[in-house]
Design a protein around this motif. Structure first.
Motif, PDB file in Angstrom:
ATOM      1  N   GLN B 325       0.814  -1.217   0.000  1.00 29.08           N
ATOM      2  CA  GLN B 325       0.000   0.000   0.000  1.00 29.08           C
ATOM      3  C   GLN B 325       0.852   1.274   0.000  1.00 29.08           C
ATOM      4  N   HIS B 326       2.119   1.142   0.399  1.00 26.67           N
ATOM      5  CA  HIS B 326       2.989   2.322   0.461  1.00 26.67           C
ATOM      6  C   HIS B 326       3.843   2.487  -0.788  1.00 26.67           C
ATOM      7  N   TYR B 327       3.630   1.626  -1.769  1.00 25.89           N
ATOM      8  CA  TYR B 327       4.550   1.622  -2.906  1.00 25.89           C
ATOM      9  C   TYR B 327       4.628   2.991  -3.605  1.00 25.89           C
ATOM     10  N   ASP B 328       3.502   3.669  -3.687  1.00 27.50           N
ATOM     11  CA  ASP B 328       3.468   4.977  -4.351  1.00 27.50           C
ATOM     12  C   ASP B 328       4.462   5.971  -3.777  1.00 27.50           C
ATOM     13  N   VAL B 329       4.612   5.966  -2.469  1.00 27.46           N
ATOM     14  CA  VAL B 329       5.516   6.925  -1.842  1.00 27.46           C
ATOM     15  C   VAL B 329       6.892   6.324  -1.549  1.00 27.46           C
ATOM     16  N   CYS B 330       6.961   5.037  -1.374  1.00 28.93           N
ATOM     17  CA  CYS B 330       8.223   4.421  -0.955  1.00 28.93           C
ATOM     18  C   CYS B 330       9.012   3.851  -2.128  1.00 28.93           C
ATOM     19  N   ARG B 331       8.298   3.359  -3.132  1.00 34.61           N
ATOM     20  CA  ARG B 331       8.945   2.831  -4.335  1.00 34.61           C
ATOM     21  C   ARG B 331       9.976   1.752  -4.046  1.00 34.61           C
ATOM     22  N   GLY B 332       9.821   1.079  -2.921  1.00 31.76           N
ATOM     23  CA  GLY B 332      10.797   0.033  -2.622  1.00 31.76           C
ATOM     24  C   GLY B 332      12.102   0.560  -2.061  1.00 31.76           C
ATOM     25  N   GLY B 333      12.164   1.875  -1.809  1.00 37.41           N
ATOM     26  CA  GLY B 333      13.311   2.434  -1.108  1.00 37.41           C
ATOM     27  C   GLY B 333      14.546   2.643  -1.962  1.00 37.41           C
ATOM     28  N   CYS B 334      15.702   2.459  -1.337  1.00 38.24           N
ATOM     29  CA  CYS B 334      16.984   2.878  -1.920  1.00 38.24           C
ATOM     30  C   CYS B 334      17.706   1.711  -2.576  1.00 38.24           C
ATOM     31  N   MET B 335      18.052   1.916  -3.839  1.00 40.17           N
ATOM     32  CA  MET B 335      18.745   0.893  -4.621  1.00 40.17           C
ATOM     33  C   MET B 335      20.095   0.529  -3.986  1.00 40.17           C
ATOM     34  N   ALA B 336      20.817   1.538  -3.533  1.00 40.79           N
ATOM     35  CA  ALA B 336      22.136   1.281  -2.948  1.00 40.79           C
ATOM     36  C   ALA B 336      22.009   0.469  -1.667  1.00 40.79           C
ATOM     37  N   ALA B 337      21.019   0.815  -0.850  1.00 45.12           N
ATOM     38  CA  ALA B 337      20.847   0.091   0.419  1.00 45.12           C
ATOM     39  C   ALA B 337      20.549  -1.380   0.152  1.00 45.12           C
ATOM     40  N   LYS B 338      19.775  -1.631  -0.888  1.00 48.23           N
ATOM     41  CA  LYS B 338      19.449  -3.015  -1.225  1.00 48.23           C
ATOM     42  C   LYS B 338      20.685  -3.731  -1.775  1.00 48.23           C
ATOM     43  N   PHE B 339      21.339  -3.069  -2.708  1.00 45.09           N
ATOM     44  CA  PHE B 339      22.470  -3.712  -3.373  1.00 45.09           C
ATOM     45  C   PHE B 339      23.554  -4.122  -2.372  1.00 45.09           C
ATOM     46  N   PHE B 340      23.921  -3.182  -1.499  1.00 45.01           N
ATOM     47  CA  PHE B 340      25.060  -3.458  -0.616  1.00 45.01           C
ATOM     48  C   PHE B 340      24.689  -4.309   0.598  1.00 45.01           C
ATOM     49  N   THR B 341      23.396  -4.600   0.769  1.00 46.69           N
ATOM     50  CA  THR B 341      23.041  -5.604   1.774  1.00 46.69           C
ATOM     51  C   THR B 341      22.702  -6.929   1.093  1.00 46.69           C
ATOM     52  N   GLY B 342      22.894  -6.985  -0.226  1.00 44.29           N
ATOM     53  CA  GLY B 342      22.670  -8.248  -0.927  1.00 44.29           C
ATOM     54  C   GLY B 342      21.201  -8.591  -1.143  1.00 44.29           C
ATOM     55  N   LEU B 343      20.343  -7.579  -1.118  1.00 44.87           N
ATOM     56  CA  LEU B 343      18.911  -7.827  -1.349  1.00 44.87           C
ATOM     57  C   LEU B 343      18.579  -7.587  -2.824  1.00 44.87           C
ATOM     58  N   PRO B 344      17.519  -8.219  -3.320  1.00 44.85           N
ATOM     59  CA  PRO B 344      17.132  -7.985  -4.718  1.00 44.85           C
ATOM     60  C   PRO B 344      16.733  -6.522  -4.943  1.00 44.85           C
ATOM     61  N   LEU B 345      17.116  -5.985  -6.087  1.00 46.19           N
ATOM     62  CA  LEU B 345      16.865  -4.563  -6.335  1.00 46.19           C
ATOM     63  C   LEU B 345      15.387  -4.260  -6.552  1.00 46.19           C
ATOM     64  N   ASP B 346      14.628  -5.263  -6.933  1.00 43.50           N
ATOM     65  CA  ASP B 346      13.198  -4.997  -7.134  1.00 43.50           C
ATOM     66  C   ASP B 346      12.361  -5.489  -5.945  1.00 43.50           C
ATOM     67  N   GLY B 347      12.976  -5.606  -4.792  1.00 47.06           N
ATOM     68  CA  GLY B 347      12.236  -5.995  -3.592  1.00 47.06           C
ATOM     69  C   GLY B 347      12.288  -4.896  -2.551  1.00 47.06           C
ATOM     70  N   PRO B 348      11.881  -5.203  -1.324  1.00 49.58           N
ATOM     71  CA  PRO B 348      11.841  -4.178  -0.285  1.00 49.58           C
ATOM     72  C   PRO B 348      13.225  -3.697   0.182  1.00 49.58           C
ATOM     73  N   ASP B 349      13.244  -2.489   0.662  1.00 51.22           N
ATOM     74  CA  ASP B 349      14.415  -1.863   1.264  1.00 51.22           C
ATOM     75  C   ASP B 349      14.769  -2.607   2.564  1.00 51.22           C
ATOM     76  N   PRO B 350      16.068  -2.682   2.907  1.00 51.45           N
ATOM     77  CA  PRO B 350      16.404  -3.361   4.172  1.00 51.45           C
ATOM     78  C   PRO B 350      15.753  -2.706   5.394  1.00 51.45           C
ATOM     79  N   GLU B 351      15.403  -1.428   5.273  1.00 52.43           N
ATOM     80  CA  GLU B 351      14.747  -0.763   6.398  1.00 52.43           C
ATOM     81  C   GLU B 351      13.255  -0.549   6.124  1.00 52.43           C
ATOM     82  N   CYS B 352      12.674  -1.390   5.315  1.00 54.46           N
ATOM     83  CA  CYS B 352      11.244  -1.314   4.984  1.00 54.46           C
ATOM     84  C   CYS B 352      10.389  -1.142   6.244  1.00 54.46           C
ATOM     85  N   VAL B 353       9.500  -0.145   6.205  1.00 52.79           N
ATOM     86  CA  VAL B 353       8.681   0.141   7.398  1.00 52.79           C
ATOM     87  C   VAL B 353       7.733  -1.009   7.721  1.00 52.79           C
TER      88      VAL B 353
END
Ligand code: SF4
Ligand code: SF4
Lengths: 109, 427
Positions: B325-353
């Motif tokens: 429901q938050h995708y409009d404002v959050c857009r899955g968060g920060c690409m760099a944060a995902k990349f450098f924690t080894g998470l998929p770039l098209d998934g949630p941010d490591p600090e997803c609310v």
């Protein structure tokens, strides 16, 4: 003050691009940067950009709108946009006659 | 790379007139509006979370002449403003020359510094120039908290620089704080330090980039702290800058001022000290390298024709986030944060609310990418890799006194930096 009066004042006045402002063309219109207050302002229509660029050579805003080919029924909304640009100091009222010296340094690029 | 979702389509058709500004930005602009230029990897400090893993000068560092020609090109492209950083940019012997060169070529500069060279005379010089903005880094409102992260004596150095600027009459310096688990309770104190110096507070997100990857687990704010931070930011409104850092927290309530968009390669990018161009200052990794200014025909060429940037400017799929429901404002968060924690770039941010990031981080299959560049000092000063031992007392009633006024117009701030405060959308 009624909207009409304000609109007429805007359209009847002579304007120019502020000397601290540069316009960068973008596909949607232009990006204006104010070197003094470091603000970026987006002109989201190409016609508006053309009007703004033409203000300095036109006796008043009406003439600039006509020269840019903006249909008269849109002038009210363009006048509102010009007021917004004046508030942000992107455009300034032009001094009549006794023009400022030409050798200014403010105008970038 | 999972960025490629649709075939390339550059050039805007006439039918796309009504496109909102954010959608325009997603397609990329003729030139960046938020360009960071790191002049050197050399640094007198060894901050544990340095996003560029700086320390030692790179022998391939661009010469003065090469830097000047980049400035010439930025002028021609009408890049009105750059964020200069490093490393510590002021340790370059030609730093002050390049600063003047840029300003004389209609390229305004904000430079970030730890304060090492801002003595009384430099402060007076800076106060006398237009178009130069200074940002002093400070990661604790007390020496104890700051020096744990930035090193012994760095708090005193930053405060001395700020005092010199204030005394010289420099107006509206920025104080840049990377929000961590240990300083998130000090936001009011940071604000007070800024107010005392006639400066503006700027908060940014700790990202696991550079050496940040080593300390992110223990330093990034906890979920509860993120919520407190979000509420503090809402109360502070536009009096505090964030460079659009925290749009991944928008799901806690309404969206924060800003673009709420990952600007990487679209409106944001980084030029590094050797002329490599990356998608954003937080993505110094081979994966996000768009090209090199020296070997690939200049900055404009890289900005306009890089294949990587082309892909970043295509519509991105929301992946696992698109149902949120938050995708409009959050857009899955920060690409760099995902990349450098080894998470998929098209998934949630490591600090997803929503807490999905925590679940993703727990995945045993997750592998964290190795740094592709590391300029850290070889002999680390004592304490550099020591765990952060300091525990601060929490302040349950951290009330913000200032009542934020409703903004007349929302600022549009590209993610990593904020050249756009006070943006007014014109029709
Ligand atoms: S959201 Fe992250 S990757 Fe995107 S521009 Fe901001 S810092 Fe860079
Ligand atoms: S699921 Fe994705 S879009 Fe939703 S809050 Fe988390 S990161 Fe943001």
């Amino acid at each position: 003050m009624s909207t009409d009066t304000l609109e007429d004042q805007t359209l009847d006045a002579a304007w120019e691009l502020s000397r601290s402002v540069a316009l960068r063309p973008e596909s949607f219109g232009a990006l204006a940067y104010h070197f003094g207050n470091r603000r970026l302002i987006f002109l989201k229509r190409r016609e508006l950009v053309e009007v703004v660029r033409g203000l300095g050579d036109a006796p008043d805003a009406r003439t600039a709108l006509r020269r840019a080919g903006v249909p008269a029924e849109q002038w009210a909304s363009f006048a509102a946009a010009l007021r917004g640009l004046a508030d942000a100091d992107v455009i300034r009222p032009r001094q009549p006659a006794a023009e400022q010296p030409a050798g200014e340094q403010g105008e970038p690029g | 790379m999972t960025l490629l979702t649709e075939p390339a389509s550059t050039g805007l058709a006439a039918t796309e007139r009504a496109m909102p500004l954010v959608a325009r930005f997603e397609r990329g602009l003729a030139a960046p509006i938020c360009l960071t230029w790191e002049l050197t990897y050399a640094c007198n400090l060894s901050c544990v979370h340095c996003l560029s893993a700086s320390g030692r000068r790179d022998p391939r560092e661009l010469s003065t002449e090469q830097c000047e020609s980049i400035i010439d090109e930025l002028q021609a492209m009408q890049v009105f403003y750059v964020n200069v950083g490093g490393g510590e940019p002021t340790v370059r012997p030609d730093f002050w020359h390049l600063l003047e060169y840029a300003v004389n070529h209609q390229v305004g500069v904000k430079f970030s510094t730890n304060g090492v060279r801002i003595d009384a005379a430099r402060a007076r010089y800076l106060a006398s120039t237009d178009y130069v903005d200074v940002q002093v880094s400070l990661d604790g409102a007390t020496a104890a908290v700051n020096d744990q992260v930035r090193g012994e004596g760095s708090y005193a150095m930053a405060l001395r620089a700020l005092d010199n600027l204030t005394t010289a009459g420099f107006r509206d310096a920025k104080i840049s704080v990377v929000v961590t688990r240990h300083n998130v309770d000090q936001l009011d104190e940071f604000k007070r330090i800024a107010d005392d110096h006639g400066a503006t507070l700027r908060l940014t997100r700790l990202r696991p980039s550079g050496r940040g990857a080593d300390v992110w687990d223990e330093l990034h704010p906890t979920h509860d702290q993120q919520r407190d931070l979000y509420e503090w930011l809402v109360r502070a409104g536009e009096k505090v800058l964030t460079g659009d850092s925290f749009f991944h927290l928008a799901g806690f309530g309404e969206k924060l001022p800003g673009l709420n968009l990952c600007g990487a390669g679209r409106v944001v990018c980084l030029i590094d000290p050797v002329g490599d161009v990356y998608a954003c200052p937080f993505t110094i990794h081979e994966t996000f390298r768009a090209g090199n200014i020296v070997t690939d025909g200049g900055f404009a060429q890289v900005w306009r024709t890089s294949e990587l940037f082309g892909r970043l400017r295509e519509p991105q799929g929301g992946g696992a986030c698109s149902a949120c429901q938050h995708y409009d404002v959050c857009r899955g968060g920060c690409m760099a944060a995902k990349f450098f924690t080894g998470l998929p770039l098209d998934g949630p941010d490591p600090e997803c609310v929503q807490g999905y990031g925590q679940a993703a981080l727990a995945d045993p299959q997750r592998t964290v990418p190795a740094l592709s560049l590391d300029h850290s000092h070889r002999r680390e000063p004592a304490g550099r890799r020591e765990p952060v031992l300091l525990q601060l007392g929490t302040r349950p009633d951290a009330a913000t006194p200032a009542a934020p006024a409703a903004p007349a117009a929302p600022p549009v701030s590209a993610c990593a930096e904020n050249p756009l405060a006070g943006f007014t959308p014109a029709r």
